[in-house]
Design a protein around this motif. Structure first.
Motif, PDB file in Angstrom:
ATOM      1  N   LEU A 101     -35.757 -16.109  16.361  1.00 58.72           N
ATOM      2  CA  LEU A 101     -35.197 -16.575  15.093  1.00 58.72           C
ATOM      3  C   LEU A 101     -34.127 -17.646  15.267  1.00 58.72           C
ATOM      4  CD1 LEU A 101     -34.794 -13.071  13.414  1.00 58.72           C
ATOM      5  CD2 LEU A 101     -36.628 -14.748  12.998  1.00 58.72           C
ATOM      6  N   PHE A 102     -33.179 -17.411  16.183  1.00 60.30           N
ATOM      7  CA  PHE A 102     -32.044 -18.320  16.357  1.00 60.30           C
ATOM      8  C   PHE A 102     -31.738 -18.488  17.837  1.00 60.30           C
ATOM      9  CE2 PHE A 102     -31.298 -15.898  12.403  1.00 60.30           C
ATOM     10  CZ  PHE A 102     -31.246 -16.926  11.480  1.00 60.30           C
ATOM     11  N   ARG A 103     -31.275 -19.669  18.224  1.00 64.07           N
ATOM     12  CA  ARG A 103     -30.799 -19.907  19.583  1.00 64.07           C
ATOM     13  C   ARG A 103     -29.273 -19.801  19.584  1.00 64.07           C
ATOM     14  NH1 ARG A 103     -32.388 -19.373  24.256  1.00 64.07           N
ATOM     15  NH2 ARG A 103     -31.074 -21.057  24.950  1.00 64.07           N
ATOM     16  N   SER A 104     -28.739 -19.400  20.725  1.00 65.36           N
ATOM     17  CA  SER A 104     -27.294 -19.207  20.843  1.00 65.36           C
ATOM     18  C   SER A 104     -26.507 -20.489  20.590  1.00 65.36           C
ATOM     19  CB  SER A 104     -26.953 -18.636  22.217  1.00 65.36           C
ATOM     20  OG  SER A 104     -27.460 -19.472  23.239  1.00 65.36           O
ATOM     21  N   ASP A 105     -27.103 -21.655  20.846  1.00 67.99           N
ATOM     22  CA  ASP A 105     -26.348 -22.900  20.634  1.00 67.99           C
ATOM     23  C   ASP A 105     -26.215 -23.268  19.153  1.00 67.99           C
ATOM     24  OD1 ASP A 105     -28.991 -23.685  20.288  1.00 67.99           O
ATOM     25  OD2 ASP A 105     -28.885 -25.362  21.687  1.00 67.99           O
ATOM     26  N   LEU A 132     -31.036  -7.988  14.345  1.00 65.46           N
ATOM     27  CA  LEU A 132     -31.316  -8.851  15.490  1.00 65.46           C
ATOM     28  C   LEU A 132     -31.289  -8.083  16.797  1.00 65.46           C
ATOM     29  CD1 LEU A 132     -28.868 -11.788  14.621  1.00 65.46           C
ATOM     30  CD2 LEU A 132     -31.306 -11.642  14.056  1.00 65.46           C
ATOM     31  N   ASP A 133     -31.986  -8.632  17.769  1.00 70.23           N
ATOM     32  CA  ASP A 133     -31.826  -8.246  19.163  1.00 70.23           C
ATOM     33  C   ASP A 133     -31.524  -9.542  19.899  1.00 70.23           C
ATOM     34  OD1 ASP A 133     -31.699  -6.714  21.435  1.00 70.23           O
ATOM     35  OD2 ASP A 133     -33.817  -6.203  21.483  1.00 70.23           O
ATOM     36  N   PHE A 134     -31.047  -9.436  21.120  1.00 74.64           N
ATOM     37  CA  PHE A 134     -30.666 -10.629  21.876  1.00 74.64           C
ATOM     38  C   PHE A 134     -31.375 -10.636  23.209  1.00 74.64           C
ATOM     39  CE2 PHE A 134     -27.792 -12.892  24.839  1.00 74.64           C
ATOM     40  CZ  PHE A 134     -27.843 -14.137  24.236  1.00 74.64           C
ATOM     41  N   LYS A 135     -31.993 -11.756  23.530  1.00 70.06           N
ATOM     42  CA  LYS A 135     -32.663 -11.942  24.823  1.00 70.06           C
ATOM     43  C   LYS A 135     -31.944 -13.056  25.562  1.00 70.06           C
ATOM     44  CE  LYS A 135     -35.889  -9.075  23.570  1.00 70.06           C
ATOM     45  NZ  LYS A 135     -35.718  -7.706  23.930  1.00 70.06           N
ATOM     46  N   PRO A 136     -31.102 -12.686  26.559  1.00 68.49           N
ATOM     47  CA  PRO A 136     -30.380 -13.721  27.305  1.00 68.49           C
ATOM     48  C   PRO A 136     -31.336 -14.581  28.113  1.00 68.49           C
ATOM     49  CG  PRO A 136     -29.967 -11.550  28.248  1.00 68.49           C
ATOM     50  CD  PRO A 136     -30.801 -11.342  27.027  1.00 68.49           C
ATOM     51  N   ASP A 137     -30.952 -15.838  28.295  1.00 67.77           N
ATOM     52  CA  ASP A 137     -31.744 -16.729  29.142  1.00 67.77           C
ATOM     53  C   ASP A 137     -31.714 -16.185  30.570  1.00 67.77           C
ATOM     54  OD1 ASP A 137     -32.154 -18.353  26.965  1.00 67.77           O
ATOM     55  OD2 ASP A 137     -30.700 -19.888  27.584  1.00 67.77           O
ATOM     56  N   GLY A 151     -21.248  -4.802  13.141  1.00 66.86           N
ATOM     57  CA  GLY A 151     -22.566  -4.900  13.761  1.00 66.86           C
ATOM     58  C   GLY A 151     -22.521  -5.528  15.145  1.00 66.86           C
ATOM     59  N   PRO A 152     -23.624  -5.378  15.879  1.00 72.84           N
ATOM     60  CA  PRO A 152     -23.709  -5.992  17.200  1.00 72.84           C
ATOM     61  C   PRO A 152     -23.880  -7.510  17.105  1.00 72.84           C
ATOM     62  CG  PRO A 152     -25.808  -5.000  16.625  1.00 72.84           C
ATOM     63  CD  PRO A 152     -24.845  -4.640  15.525  1.00 72.84           C
ATOM     64  N   TRP A 153     -23.616  -8.184  18.180  1.00 74.98           N
ATOM     65  CA  TRP A 153     -23.855  -9.612  18.407  1.00 74.98           C
ATOM     66  C   TRP A 153     -22.818 -10.530  17.784  1.00 74.98           C
ATOM     67  CZ3 TRP A 153     -26.579  -8.372  22.125  1.00 74.98           C
ATOM     68  CH2 TRP A 153     -27.619  -7.461  22.037  1.00 74.98           C
ATOM     69  N   LEU A 154     -21.868 -10.009  17.047  1.00 75.07           N
ATOM     70  CA  LEU A 154     -20.855 -10.871  16.429  1.00 75.07           C
ATOM     71  C   LEU A 154     -20.111 -11.675  17.491  1.00 75.07           C
ATOM     72  CD1 LEU A 154     -19.461 -11.750  13.807  1.00 75.07           C
ATOM     73  CD2 LEU A 154     -17.848  -9.871  14.154  1.00 75.07           C
ATOM     74  N   ASP A 155     -19.757 -11.038  18.592  1.00 77.94           N
ATOM     75  CA  ASP A 155     -18.994 -11.709  19.639  1.00 77.94           C
ATOM     76  C   ASP A 155     -19.851 -12.140  20.826  1.00 77.94           C
ATOM     77  OD1 ASP A 155     -16.559 -11.410  18.231  1.00 77.94           O
ATOM     78  OD2 ASP A 155     -16.451  -9.328  18.888  1.00 77.94           O
ATOM     79  N   GLU A 156     -21.173 -12.133  20.685  1.00 76.06           N
ATOM     80  CA  GLU A 156     -22.069 -12.527  21.785  1.00 76.06           C
ATOM     81  C   GLU A 156     -21.921 -14.020  22.070  1.00 76.06           C
ATOM     82  OE1 GLU A 156     -23.991 -12.594  24.817  1.00 76.06           O
ATOM     83  OE2 GLU A 156     -24.253 -10.631  23.871  1.00 76.06           O
ATOM     84  N   LYS A 157     -21.620 -14.357  23.323  1.00 75.07           N
ATOM     85  CA  LYS A 157     -21.389 -15.760  23.703  1.00 75.07           C
ATOM     86  C   LYS A 157     -22.379 -16.270  24.750  1.00 75.07           C
ATOM     87  CE  LYS A 157     -16.966 -16.005  21.848  1.00 75.07           C
ATOM     88  NZ  LYS A 157     -17.249 -15.645  20.483  1.00 75.07           N
ATOM     89  N   ARG A 158     -23.237 -15.387  25.295  1.00 74.07           N
ATOM     90  CA  ARG A 158     -24.183 -15.828  26.317  1.00 74.07           C
ATOM     91  C   ARG A 158     -25.256 -16.736  25.714  1.00 74.07           C
ATOM     92  NH1 ARG A 158     -26.310 -10.198  28.376  1.00 74.07           N
ATOM     93  NH2 ARG A 158     -26.011  -9.814  26.151  1.00 74.07           N
ATOM     94  N   GLU A 159     -25.875 -17.528  26.586  1.00 71.54           N
ATOM     95  CA  GLU A 159     -26.986 -18.362  26.158  1.00 71.54           C
ATOM     96  C   GLU A 159     -28.235 -17.500  26.065  1.00 71.54           C
ATOM     97  OE1 GLU A 159     -27.538 -21.941  28.395  1.00 71.54           O
ATOM     98  OE2 GLU A 159     -25.412 -22.437  28.313  1.00 71.54           O
TER      99      GLU A 159
END
Length: 135
Positions: A56-60, A127-132, A36-44
C-alpha cells in the motif's frame, strides 16, 4: 489473475485477524490516536494490508503528521487504494480502502505535504510492515 478481488466470508476474516484488526478493517472502526503500531516506524520498507498482504505505502512517503496515526503522502502505486465517500459521524470524509480486499484503512485528507498535498491517515492495525532486505 493477479488483480482479482480477495473475497472471504465473515468467519474467515475473523479467523485470520485479531479482534482489533477485524473491527478496524472489516467494520470501519478506528483505533485511538497514538495507540496503534507503526506510528514511530522509521525503517525502510513497505506497509502492506494486514488482511491480504497487498503493498500500500512505501516508507519514504511516511511522515509525522501529528495526528496520532501513521500518515503517508502517496500510495505505492496507482490503483492500490480505493476511495469512497464517508458521511458518518456528521462529517464528510473520503474513506480509503485496500483495492484488493476492501479492508478499511482510514481516510485521506487534502492537508498533506508536497508533492501530493494528501494525507493518507491510516489505522496502524490495518497495516503490516515488511522491512527492506538488509544489504
Amino acid at each position: 489473475m493477479a488483480d482479482e478481488k480477495i473475497v472471504k466470508d465473515d468467519s474467515e476474516w475473523r479467523q485470520n485477524l485479531t479482534p482489533e484488526q477485524y473491527a478496524i478493517t472489516r467494520c470501519s472502526a478506528t483505533e485511538r490516536p497514538f495507540t496503534g503500531p507503526w506510528l514511530d516506524e522509521k525503517r525502510e520498507g513497505t506497509f502492506v494490508c494486514v488482511c491480504c498482504g497487498s503493498g500500500l505505502f512505501r516508507s519514504d512517503t511516511k511522515y509525522e503528521s501529528g495526528s496520532g496515526w501513521p500518515s503517508f503522502f502517496d500510495a505505492i502505486g496507482p490503483g492500490v487504494i480505493a476511495t469512497k465517500e464517508d458521511l458518518s459521524h456528521g462529517m464528510r470524509r473520503i474513506e480509503i480502502l485496500c483495492a484488493k480486499c476492501d479492508a478499511h484503512l482510514g481516510h485521506v485528507f487534502p492537508d498533506g505535504p508536497k508533492p501530493t498535498g494528501l494525507r493518507y491517515c491510516t489505522n496502524g492495525h490495518a497495516l503490516d510492515f515488511k522491512p527492506d532486505a538488509a544489504d
